[in-house]
Scaffold this active site. Structure first.
Site, short mmCIF file in Angstrom:
data_model
loop_
_atom_site.label_atom_id
_atom_site.label_comp_id
_atom_site.label_asym_id
_atom_site.label_seq_id
_atom_site.Cartn_x
_atom_site.Cartn_y
_atom_site.Cartn_z
N SER A 1 4.13 -3.21 -11.31
CA SER A 1 4.20 -4.31 -10.35
C SER A 1 5.05 -3.94 -9.15
O SER A 1 4.68 -4.23 -8.00
CB SER A 1 4.78 -5.57 -11.03
OG SER A 1 4.91 -6.62 -10.10
N TRP B 1 3.09 -1.49 -7.09
CA TRP B 1 2.00 -2.16 -6.39
C TRP B 1 2.46 -2.69 -5.04
O TRP B 1 1.70 -2.69 -4.06
CB TRP B 1 1.46 -3.30 -7.25
CG TRP B 1 0.35 -4.09 -6.61
CD1 TRP B 1 -0.99 -3.83 -6.69
CD2 TRP B 1 0.48 -5.26 -5.80
NE1 TRP B 1 -1.71 -4.78 -5.97
CE2 TRP B 1 -0.83 -5.66 -5.42
CE3 TRP B 1 1.57 -6.02 -5.35
CZ2 TRP B 1 -1.06 -6.78 -4.63
CZ3 TRP B 1 1.34 -7.14 -4.56
CH2 TRP B 1 0.04 -7.50 -4.20
N HIS B 2 3.72 -3.13 -4.97
CA HIS B 2 4.22 -3.73 -3.74
C HIS B 2 4.46 -2.72 -2.64
O HIS B 2 4.51 -3.08 -1.47
CB HIS B 2 5.52 -4.50 -4.02
CG HIS B 2 5.30 -5.83 -4.66
ND1 HIS B 2 5.15 -6.00 -6.02
CD2 HIS B 2 5.17 -7.07 -4.12
CE1 HIS B 2 4.97 -7.27 -6.28
NE2 HIS B 2 4.96 -7.95 -5.16
N GLY B 3 4.61 -1.46 -2.99
CA GLY B 3 4.80 -0.48 -1.93
C GLY B 3 5.30 0.85 -2.44
O GLY B 3 5.83 0.96 -3.54
N PHE C 1 1.46 -5.27 1.91
CA PHE C 1 1.21 -4.84 0.54
C PHE C 1 -0.29 -4.80 0.23
O PHE C 1 -0.68 -4.32 -0.78
CB PHE C 1 1.92 -5.77 -0.46
CG PHE C 1 3.40 -5.90 -0.19
CD1 PHE C 1 4.16 -4.77 0.10
CD2 PHE C 1 4.03 -7.13 -0.22
CE1 PHE C 1 5.52 -4.88 0.35
CE2 PHE C 1 5.39 -7.25 0.03
CZ PHE C 1 6.12 -6.12 0.32
#
Length: 481
Positions: free
Chosen positions: A322, A325-327, A481
């Site tokens: 997670s 996934w954001h960066g 994102f």
């Protein structure tokens, strides 16, 4: 085209009028209109990346058809993994290539070899993480025989590209959205009015709360060495409200906009800052992403069925993924790890499902215990947000170190804020608290008031939005994102 822009204020009524007046008798025409509008909406960001959206749509549509037509498991496996690999390949190339190549170069340099890595000088295609996950859920559900393949390309294209959710979610499921696309829709004034209230509250969150808090959060984070520990903590609190107002505001506008077209999108936020523990927080924050990882990663890994070690391992995997996934930044990885550590006690002691209802349900005020639980959970979340907001780990660690000094217990000094901001934050929290048992704060609030009072309340919110709006529209955080 931003939700908080004049261009969207012109775009939305035009699509709405064409949808309900020109195309209302023909579902096919309505869906075609929404696909064309969605592609135009996306092209307004950067038309050059429109081919990625179209390619991803064609790939997953074609792969789904081929899996449905496969006469043996090997062929089905091929098309499944082909779609997964190409989708993740595009996502990884645009989003993570520079991160991996620079980290590889740094690792090589540590053992005495100098390399000059080739990095990409391109912007990240807006919304790629979201529409990629839409397609992945569709392909995975077909592979697991949870849904039947959709052979109407227009309907499938609309599922992937529906403009309210295209660039920042919610992350929809084929099982939820596709049946609505196939079903005839009739105009419902009550449902549309509910959508307008949700759009109004979303704009308030974005323009009045998020954008104003961003000014002070940016000032404090960019000059953290100049401020006391208490001011640094306040800066982290500002960012907490900024990211919540920004992202949940976007989700409210997206969901409210979809209601104008008779479509129900998945709920994405459920008053997360009123959570009594971290497990509850993650059931209420970015719900569509959390549930996506639960269904397509956590459960396939074994979920919580294989003993304590598997629960712990899978929980860490989910939060690390997670974060990533954001960066492509170590700060997001640490943010994910922190949240995994936060949730561990509830996993180990099996208390992670203790708080399934809303806090103080049916009551105006929480108990003293609930109040302290909410405050502790909020403070832990604020601490983790520092790593999310920081540009790199060095800044994050220095920020935390400076914050946890003796000056943390002193009154904030050189505080970049004004009384209007505190008044708006207080109003926002009161509205959110009063509406916490509803899908969004204004869902039921004021509906029983006399019409002049109710409309005066709405117009007052509109006036505040215009008063606080900047001349230049501010982008939403999650576009990156």
């Amino acid at each position: 085209m931003l939700f908080n822009s004049l261009s969207f204020a012109l775009f939305l009524p035009v699509v709405f009028i064409l949808y309900w007046l020109v195309c209302r008798k023909n579902l096919r025409h309505q869906n075609i209109l929404l696909v064309v509008a969605s592609y135009f909406f996306y092209a307004c960001w950067d038309w050059r990346f429109l081919f990625l959206l179209v390619f991803s749509t064609v790939l997953d549509y074609f792969s789904g058809v081929k899996m449905a037509e496969a006469n043996n498991q090997r062929v089905k496996n091929f098309w499944f993994w082909f779609s997964i690999s190409v989708n993740l390949g595009f996502l990884g190339f645009f989003k993570y290539y520079n991160f991996f190549i620079t980290e590889f170069a740094a690792a090589i340099a540590n053992i005495g070899f100098q390399v000059n890595p080739w990095t990409l000088e391109v912007i990240l295609p807006v919304g790629i993480s979201f529409y990629t996950f839409h397609g992945l859920s569709y392909v995975i559900d077909i592979y697991k025989d949870k849904i039947k393949v959709k052979r109407d390309f227009i309907d499938y294209s609309l599922f992937v590209s529906f403009f309210p959710l295209l660039v920042a979610g919610p992350i929809e499921r084929a099982t939820h959205l596709l049946p609505q696309i196939k079903k005839k829709r009739t105009f419902d004034f009550t449902y549309a009015a509910d959508g307008l209230r949700q759009i109004l509250w979303g704009l308030f969150k974005k323009i009045v709360i998020a954008d104003k808090c961003a000014e002070y959060a940016n000032e404090i984070f960019n000059n953290s060495g100049d401020y006391s520990g208490s001011t640094l903590f306040l800066g982290a609190v500002y960012f907490a409200f900024q990211i919540y107002g920004d992202f949940s505001g976007y989700s409210d506008i997206a969901i409210g906009t979809a209601k104008l077209f008779g479509i129900d999108l998945l709920r994405n936020f459920s008053f997360p800052y009123f959570s009594r523990d971290i497990a509850e927080f993650w059931r209420r924050w970015h719900i569509s992403l959390s549930s996506w990882f639960r269904d397509y990663l956590y459960i396939p890994l074994g979920g919580s069925q294989g003993g304590m070690w598997m629960k712990v391992r899978n929980t860490f995997v989910i939060f690390i993924v997670s974060g990533f996934w954001h960066g492509a930044n170590w700060t997001f990885i640490v943010w994910g790890l922190l949240n995994a550590l936060y949730i561990m006690p509830s996993i180990v002691f099996k208390t992670n499902r203790n708080n399934l209802d809303i806090v103080a349900q049916g009551r105006y005020l929480p108990t003293l215990k609930e109040f302290f639980q909410v405050m502790l959970t909020f403070c832990l979340t604020v601490l983790a947000w520092i790593f999310f907001r920081a540009t790199d780990l060095t800044q994050a660690l220095n920020y935390v170190s400076d914050m946890f000094s003796w000056s943390l217990f002193a009154l904030p000094t050189k505080m970049p804020a004004n009384s209007n901001t505190f008044i708006m934050l207080a109003f926002f929290l009161v509205m959110e608290w009063l509406g916490r048992e509803q899908p969004f704060a204004l869902a039921k609030l004021g509906l029983q008031w006399k019409r002049p009072i109710r409309w005066a309340f709405y117009y007052a919110i509109i006036a505040v939005i215009f008063y606080c709006a900047d001349a230049k529209e501010q982008q939403f955080i999650y576009f990156q994102f």
